[in-house]
Each structure stands twice: as structure tokens, then as C-alpha cells.
Design a protein around this motif. Structure first.
Motif, mmCIF file in Angstrom:
data_model
loop_
_atom_site.group_PDB
_atom_site.id
_atom_site.type_symbol
_atom_site.label_atom_id
_atom_site.label_comp_id
_atom_site.label_asym_id
_atom_site.label_seq_id
_atom_site.Cartn_x
_atom_site.Cartn_y
_atom_site.Cartn_z
ATOM 1 N N VAL A 346 0.820 -1.210 0.000
ATOM 2 C CA VAL A 346 0.000 0.000 0.000
ATOM 3 C C VAL A 346 0.856 1.264 0.000
ATOM 4 O O VAL A 346 0.357 2.347 -0.311
ATOM 5 C CB VAL A 346 -0.951 -0.017 1.217
ATOM 6 C CG1 VAL A 346 -0.174 0.239 2.513
ATOM 7 C CG2 VAL A 346 -2.084 0.981 1.064
ATOM 8 N N VAL A 347 2.116 1.153 0.334
ATOM 9 C CA VAL A 347 2.978 2.320 0.370
ATOM 10 C C VAL A 347 3.027 3.031 -0.982
ATOM 11 O O VAL A 347 3.289 4.237 -1.062
ATOM 12 C CB VAL A 347 4.403 1.926 0.832
ATOM 13 C CG1 VAL A 347 5.141 1.132 -0.236
ATOM 14 C CG2 VAL A 347 5.205 3.153 1.247
ATOM 15 N N GLY A 348 2.751 2.298 -2.066
ATOM 16 C CA GLY A 348 2.764 2.900 -3.394
ATOM 17 C C GLY A 348 1.389 3.252 -3.912
ATOM 18 O O GLY A 348 1.208 3.414 -5.131
ATOM 19 N N HIS A 349 0.408 3.380 -3.012
ATOM 20 C CA HIS A 349 -0.965 3.654 -3.430
ATOM 21 C C HIS A 349 -1.492 4.854 -2.658
ATOM 22 O O HIS A 349 -1.389 4.913 -1.434
ATOM 23 C CB HIS A 349 -1.841 2.429 -3.166
ATOM 24 C CG HIS A 349 -3.183 2.478 -3.832
ATOM 25 N ND1 HIS A 349 -3.375 2.064 -5.130
ATOM 26 C CD2 HIS A 349 -4.387 2.878 -3.383
ATOM 27 C CE1 HIS A 349 -4.654 2.201 -5.443
ATOM 28 N NE2 HIS A 349 -5.288 2.704 -4.396
ATOM 29 N N SER A 350 -2.026 5.834 -3.355
ATOM 30 C CA SER A 350 -2.568 7.042 -2.727
ATOM 31 C C SER A 350 -4.072 7.143 -3.008
ATOM 32 O O SER A 350 -4.517 6.762 -4.096
ATOM 33 C CB SER A 350 -1.867 8.285 -3.278
ATOM 34 O OG SER A 350 -2.351 9.461 -2.682
ATOM 35 N N PRO A 351 -4.844 7.602 -2.034
ATOM 36 C CA PRO A 351 -4.479 8.214 -0.750
ATOM 37 C C PRO A 351 -4.312 7.240 0.411
ATOM 38 O O PRO A 351 -4.167 7.659 1.553
ATOM 39 C CB PRO A 351 -5.648 9.165 -0.482
ATOM 40 C CG PRO A 351 -6.822 8.496 -1.112
ATOM 41 C CD PRO A 351 -6.301 7.791 -2.338
ATOM 42 N N ALA A 352 -4.341 5.923 0.156
ATOM 43 C CA ALA A 352 -4.256 4.961 1.254
ATOM 44 C C ALA A 352 -2.936 5.053 2.017
ATOM 45 O O ALA A 352 -2.873 4.709 3.192
ATOM 46 C CB ALA A 352 -4.452 3.550 0.719
ATOM 47 N N SER A 353 -1.878 5.533 1.349
ATOM 48 C CA SER A 353 -0.585 5.639 2.019
ATOM 49 C C SER A 353 -0.417 6.958 2.756
ATOM 50 O O SER A 353 0.630 7.179 3.395
ATOM 51 C CB SER A 353 0.551 5.472 1.004
ATOM 52 O OG SER A 353 0.490 6.495 0.021
ATOM 53 N N CYS A 354 -1.405 7.828 2.691
ATOM 54 C CA CYS A 354 -1.319 9.100 3.409
ATOM 55 C C CYS A 354 -1.418 8.865 4.913
ATOM 56 O O CYS A 354 -2.023 7.891 5.374
ATOM 57 C CB CYS A 354 -2.429 10.044 2.953
ATOM 58 S SG CYS A 354 -2.299 10.556 1.223
ATOM 59 N N ALA A 355 -0.834 9.769 5.670
ATOM 60 C CA ALA A 355 -0.866 9.660 7.127
ATOM 61 C C ALA A 355 -2.260 9.973 7.659
ATOM 62 O O ALA A 355 -3.008 10.761 7.069
ATOM 63 C CB ALA A 355 0.151 10.620 7.737
ATOM 64 N N ARG A 356 -2.609 9.308 8.775
ATOM 65 C CA ARG A 356 -3.805 9.592 9.577
ATOM 66 C C ARG A 356 -5.106 9.128 8.930
ATOM 67 O O ARG A 356 -6.180 9.450 9.431
ATOM 68 C CB ARG A 356 -3.879 11.084 9.931
ATOM 69 C CG ARG A 356 -2.629 11.615 10.602
ATOM 70 C CD ARG A 356 -2.648 13.109 10.746
ATOM 71 N NE ARG A 356 -3.606 13.530 11.771
ATOM 72 C CZ ARG A 356 -3.990 14.795 11.932
ATOM 73 N NH1 ARG A 356 -3.539 15.735 11.122
ATOM 74 N NH2 ARG A 356 -4.840 15.112 12.880
ATOM 75 N N VAL A 357 -5.037 8.395 7.827
ATOM 76 C CA VAL A 357 -6.244 7.807 7.265
ATOM 77 C C VAL A 357 -6.429 6.410 7.842
ATOM 78 O O VAL A 357 -5.496 5.814 8.395
ATOM 79 C CB VAL A 357 -6.199 7.729 5.723
ATOM 80 C CG1 VAL A 357 -5.983 9.109 5.118
ATOM 81 C CG2 VAL A 357 -5.138 6.739 5.253
ATOM 82 N N VAL A 358 -7.635 5.881 7.719
ATOM 83 C CA VAL A 358 -7.900 4.475 8.039
ATOM 84 C C VAL A 358 -7.859 3.720 6.718
ATOM 85 O O VAL A 358 -8.773 3.842 5.891
ATOM 86 C CB VAL A 358 -9.260 4.293 8.726
ATOM 87 C CG1 VAL A 358 -9.521 2.812 8.999
ATOM 88 C CG2 VAL A 358 -9.322 5.088 10.025
ATOM 89 N N ALA A 359 -6.786 2.985 6.482
ATOM 90 C CA ALA A 359 -6.616 2.235 5.239
ATOM 91 C C ALA A 359 -7.193 0.835 5.410
ATOM 92 O O ALA A 359 -6.898 0.156 6.397
ATOM 93 C CB ALA A 359 -5.155 2.165 4.845
ATOM 94 N N VAL A 360 -7.977 0.391 4.417
ATOM 95 C CA VAL A 360 -8.766 -0.843 4.549
ATOM 96 C C VAL A 360 -8.368 -1.851 3.478
ATOM 97 O O VAL A 360 -8.451 -1.568 2.282
ATOM 98 C CB VAL A 360 -10.274 -0.539 4.452
ATOM 99 C CG1 VAL A 360 -11.087 -1.814 4.665
ATOM 100 C CG2 VAL A 360 -10.680 0.536 5.454
ATOM 101 N N GLY A 361 -7.951 -3.041 3.931
ATOM 102 C CA GLY A 361 -7.723 -4.164 3.031
ATOM 103 C C GLY A 361 -8.979 -4.998 2.903
ATOM 104 O O GLY A 361 -9.977 -4.764 3.585
ATOM 105 N N ALA A 362 -8.938 -5.994 2.019
ATOM 106 C CA ALA A 362 -10.141 -6.775 1.729
ATOM 107 C C ALA A 362 -9.940 -8.247 2.039
ATOM 108 O O ALA A 362 -8.881 -8.816 1.776
ATOM 109 C CB ALA A 362 -10.549 -6.610 0.259
ATOM 110 N N THR A 363 -11.010 -8.852 2.586
ATOM 111 C CA THR A 363 -11.049 -10.289 2.831
ATOM 112 C C THR A 363 -12.259 -10.891 2.132
ATOM 113 O O THR A 363 -13.181 -10.186 1.738
ATOM 114 C CB THR A 363 -11.125 -10.590 4.337
ATOM 115 O OG1 THR A 363 -12.196 -9.821 4.909
ATOM 116 C CG2 THR A 363 -9.832 -10.243 5.036
#
Length: 590
Positions: A346-363
């Protein structure tokens, strides 16, 4: 002769019946077969009405009468001699709550009630009715298509349990930055006025480059080569309608499915059109959605507590995007972002790599990482996004949609997969949390609660996709209790303290306040003698079965670590499993 025998039988029956038998209310007798409790109303002036001992004596006598009346019908339980009736307590109106010692069938329950009612001091007997959750909606697709991702199964987000706890998202506003929303009968009731932020008519499909009110999805279909040489034609996705439905689809109306936070309201903000959307438009929309001012656009009359962005690009977080997110967070909005579908860090994906967001993966259905889901240490939590491989319906997330291939036509429901589908589960759960919290949680507190309340993956994922699968019920429970005082010993960052001597079974709770921006929290106990166990939790008391960290090594040396801790208070409970003394403790942030 027959007549004389019948008459004699009636006379004998009349002689045996009490003169003032109480009434027996059998309306809820089925409940008595589940939990054999009854409510007895004694006549005014009777000793049983005011004296618990007298009531218990009356119940003992009723049990004797009941055994005689039931006869062989009760012998199949645990023996007639085992039957007793316990007088439990007095209600607000002076009635007595009593309970049989055994589970009964309908015939036995009725016989027992009549035995109680035969006491001349009893005015009435009724079943202590069982109330049941009324939160389970009547929308047909919930049971047939959505239960795997809303329910308590292996891959479910336990949303139904949060509903049963009384959380519905009432009075919470969620902004959905996406393709906009269509006029769907199962969604529009929960839509607030939105806005179209796209400033390119070729992307928006409108006649001008102006931003316009509404936030309606006009379609994002494309023709060949429109999005670059060699690009293929595509139909409209109605992506924003699907995302918005997962958050707040109209529920309990007997049609379609249900939304996670079905009493919340959605502000549709159109930022994606044909070929996508511009970062500059999205950044403005982030600020506007949270209640910030954007020149040329009327301020949002319904500032959002939650912003859902099921969108992104394959690049690092840009400074302007981070600034927009920081502004939204400063206004109190929690920003929830899809991790992305590239099966990459995810480090290479925006805005998920931005600080202070809640980044969500999928199951998927079985709780495993969906093969497409981005991963990495930047992902906070996972949520059901559908893996596709389980087939229909369990391979997909089901929500509102549209039948139009290009422009909006009729209402529809479809299954889709992606971290785009996982993200609105989390946004809806944030709305549930805020709707029950005593006071609104800050975005940092929301993130901390989501991470600390996530349930463990059924099996360790092949790649890191957060603390676990989001657990709506646990998050709602934690939000209800958030901020309640806990007796604790404060720790100063990186200062060693002496733990008091503890006998086996005794414990002490420590607390440390973690500022924003720390990369790690570490707690250590060491030295001395004895055996300890240590448990850690965020903003709530840690327990052996409810914690975000545990250390149960032999001896006194216990170590707890929290990577990327949320801003707020962490509690550490140290319990002696054998007498302990001379122990030192230290909490440290990095």
C-alpha cells in the motif's frame, strides 16, 4: 344413569376448585418453554404480596400441587421431587417474579401456572415474556446475499450484532467521494444534498466545466481510446451508488438489502467520471465534505463525520492530498480509504498511504486476504470485500446499482468485489460507533478503537492487511464505553517504576498517554521474583480474553509492543500468577 354420573362429576370438580382461583394468562406460554419464569400478582392485603418468605412458602405449596397435577408428565425430566419454584424478586408494581427449576413443555407450563393460580391469595399468573431483538431488518437480500459479509460467520463484519446492541448510525453524516449516486428507491431517502466537483466536462459528461450541486451520477461510460490510445470501451460502473448502499441503504422497507449504518445519511460527492478523476478536484472535495470552505462552492450544510474514499492511484501520497486530509481531520472527519486492488504494498498507493487515514484491506468469505488486496504495514484493518472465488452470492458484496449501460435507467442490485467494497463497511461501522458514543470520538480515537477491537484473522494472512477483520459489535461496545474512568497508575514515558508486591491473583493497572505520531509503544516488566502475565488495551481495561496485546512468559519478564499506536491512552494490566515482588516496569514510546 349417564346423566347422574356426569352431574356427580361436575359437583365433585366444583367442590375441589378453589373459590377464588386466579386468572391464568397463557398468551405467551411458548416463552415459558424456553425460560420457565412467571409473574404472580397477589391480592391486596395478603402476606405473600409484601413478605418474600410468605411468597416462597406459597411457591413451595404450589410446587407440591403441580407435581400431583403433572404426574407422569414431569417424570421424564429430572424426577418429580426435583421440581421447585423459586420466588425471585418483587417488580415495580408489587408483583412477584418466580422461576421453575426445570425447563417445561407447554402442557407442564400450563399445569404449573394453574397450580400457582389455585392459591386463593393469587389474583393472576402470567408468563415472564421474553423480548427479542427487533433490529434484524426485513429486507430480503440481507438473508439471501448479504449475511455472509454482515453477519457473524468466518468472514463477516458482525454488523448484525452491532444492530442488536442498538447502533444504527442515527444522526451521523458520511460523505462518499466517488462517481456520485443515482436516484435509487432503496437509497435516495438516505441521501443529503451533494455536489459535483469535476471541473472537466469531458470527464463529467456535463456541458460545462463548472462545479454544480447535486452529486448525481450521470454515468462514467467510455468509448474506445477515450482514456488513452488502446483503451477499450466500458459501461458505466455506478460505483458510487454501490458504495453508498453498503453504508446506508434504506433498511426495513421490505425490499432489496440493508446498509451497515442504515439510519445514517450520505452526502454524495462526485469526483470520478469518465476515465477517473483529478487529484485537485478530489482534494477540494475532501475539505468541502468535512465542512471546510472551498472558493466558488457554497459550504457544505451537512459536514461529514466520516469520509469514504473507495478510490486511488498507484503513486505515493502527494503533499496537497495530505494537506487536504489533515484539514478534514482537523474538522473532525475520519477519513476511510481503500487500500487498493493491485496485490502490492500500500505504500505505493494514494491516498491509502497518506498519514492519519484508516486504510482498509479486503477479505473474502472465509476471512482470507482477497488475492487482489493491497497489503503492508500501512493497512489498518481488513473488511469483507469479496474474493470472487466462492461463487455467487458468497464471493461478492451486494448493494444498490443501476441497470443503465451508459446513463441511469432502472434500479438494480449487484455483487461486486474490491477494497472499494470493503471500505464502506468500515465507514458504516464508524457511523455506528459515533451514533452511540457519549461524545464524538476524534479521528485518532476512531482509528485506535477500530484497530484494537478488530477480531483476529481465522488464519494468518499471507500478507499483512491490518490488525484483523473489522468487528462492528466490538467497536460499538468500545465506543459506548470510551473515556470511562479506569483506576490506574500513570506511567511517564521511559521512566522506570517499582511495581507493588502482588499476591497470586492480584493485579495492577498502569496507564500511559501516547502522543500523535509515535511509531511504537513498548511496555516491559522485569527483575524481582514471581510469575506475571501482562495485557494491554487501547482506552479500555485489558482482559485475558479482550486485549490488543498479551505477554505470558515464565517469570517476571513480560514485553508488550504496539506498532504505530494511535494517539490516546493505553492501559496495561499486570497480574501475578504466583506471588511477585521487587518487579520494575517501564513504558516507552518511539
Amino acid at each position: 344413569m349417564t346423566f347422574r354420573r356426569t352431574l356427580l362429576s361436575l359437583l365433585i370438580a366444583a367442590a375441589c376448585a378453589p373459590a377464588f382461583a386466579g386468572t391464568v394468562d397463557l398468551a405467551s406460554i411458548d416463552d415459558a418453554t424456553v425460560s420457565p419464569r412467571f409473574i404472580v400478582k397477589y391480592r391486596d392485603g395478603s402476606a405473600e404480596r409484601t413478605q418474600p418468605a410468605a411468597s416462597q412458602r406459597a411457591m413451595n405449596a404450589a410446587a407440591e400441587r403441580a407435581r400431583a397435577q403433572m404426574g407422569v408428565r414431569i417424570a421424564g425430566l429430572r424426577g418429580a421431587a426435583a421440581l421447585r419454584i423459586d420466588s425471585l424478586r418483587t417488580t415495580l408494581t408489587g408483583r412477584r417474579v418466580v422461576r421453575a427449576s426445570q425447563r417445561l413443555d407447554r402442557t407442564q407450563a400450563e399445569a404449573l401456572m394453574r397450580a400457582i393460580a389455585s392459591d386463593p391469595n393469587v389474583e393472576s399468573v402470567s408468563v415472564d415474556r421474553l423480548m427479542r431483538p427487533t433490529a434484524m431488518p426485513n429486507d430480503p437480500m440481507l438473508a439471501t446475499h448479504q449475511m455472509w459479509h454482515y453477519g457473524t460467520g468466518t468472514g463477516g463484519a458482525r454488523v448484525t450484532s452491532a444492530w442488536n446492541a442498538g447502533a444504527t448510525g442515527a444522526s451521523v453524516v458520511v460523505a462518499v467521494l466517488d462517481t456520485g449516486a443515482t436516484h435509487h428507491v432503496d437509497l435516495e431517502q438516505n441521501l443529503l444534498p451533494g455536489y459535483d466537483f469535476i471541473t472537466d466536462h469531458e470527464v463529467s459528461g456535463r456541458a460545462t466545466d463548472d462545479r454544480v450541486p447535486g452529486g448525481w451520477d450521470l454515468g462514467d461510460f467510455t468509448v474506445a481510446d477515450q482514456c488513452g490510445a488502446g483503451s477499450t470501451a466500458s459501461s458505466s460502473s455506478w460505483h458510487g451508488t454501490h458504495v453508498s448502499g453498503t453504508i446506508a441503504e434504506v433498511t426495513n422497507n421490505g425490499i432489496g438489502g440493508a446498509g451497515v449504518a442504515y439510519d445514517a445519511k450520505v452526502v454524495p460527492v462526485r469526483v470520478l467520471g469518465r476515465c477517473g478523476g483529478y487529484t485537485s478536484d478530489i482534494n477540494d472535495a475532501i475539505v468541502w465534505a468535512a465542512g471546510g470552505h472551498i472558493d466558488g462552492v457554497p459550504d457544505n450544510p451537512n459536514p461529514a463525520e466520516v469520509i469514504n474514499m473507495s478510490l486511488g492511484g498507484s503513486h505515493a501520497c502527494e503533499a496537497d492530498t495530505q494537506a487536504a486530509i489533515d484539514k478534514a481531520i482537523s474538522l473532525g472527519a475520519t477519513v476511510v480509504v481503500a487500500a487498493g486492488n493491485d496485490n502490492a504494498d500500500v505504500v505505493g498507493h494514494s491516498p491509502a498511504s497518506c498519514a492519519r487515514v484508516v486504510a482498509v484491506g479486503a477479505t473474502g468469505y472465509s476471512g482470507q486476504r482477497a488475492g487482489y488486496s493491497n497489503y503492508g504495514s500501512g493497512v489498518d484493518v481488513a473488511a469483507p470485500g469479496g474474493a470472487g472465488v466462492e461463487g455467487s452470492p458468497n464471493g461478492y458484496i451486494w448493494s444498490t446499482h443501476n441497470t443503465g449501460a451508459t446513463v441511469p435507467e432502472g434500479d438494480h442490485y449487484v455483487g461486486m468485489t474490491g477494497t472499494s467494497m470493503a471500505t464502506p463497511h468500515v465507514s458504516g461501522i464508524v457511523a455506528l460507533m459515533q451514533s452511540v458514543a457519549a461524545r464524538p470520538l476524534t479521528p485518532a480515537q476512531v482509528e485506535g478503537v477500530l484497530v484494537s477491537s478488530a477480531r483476529p484473522f481465522p488464519t494468518k494472512p499471507d500478507r499483512a492487511i491490518g490488525a484483523g477483520i473489522v468487528d462492528a459489535a466490538a467497536a460499538v461496545d468500545r465506543a459506548k464505553r470510551f473515556g470511562q474512568p479506569i483506576q490506574s497508575v500513570p506511567l511517564t514515558d521511559n521512566v522506570v517504576e517499582s511495581m507493588p508486591p502482588l499476591a497470586a491473583g492480584q493485579g495492577v493497572i498502569y496507564a500511559i498517554d501516547v502522543p500523535e505520531g509515535r511509531s511504537r509503544l513498548e511496555f516491559t516488566s522485569y527483575s524481582g521474583r514471581g510469575t506475571l502475565a501482562a495485557y494491554l488495551n487501547y482506552e479500555s481495561e485489558p482482559m485475558p480474553a479482550s486485549n490488543i496485546g498479551a505477554s505470558v512468559r515464565p517469570g517476571t519478564n513480560q514485553v508488550l509492543n504496539v506498532p504505530s499506536p494511535a494517539k490516546g491512552r493505553y492501559y496495561i494490566k499486570v497480574v501475578a500468577t504466583a506471588d511477585a515482588a521487587g518487579v520494575l516496569v517501564r513504558a516507552r514510546t518511539y
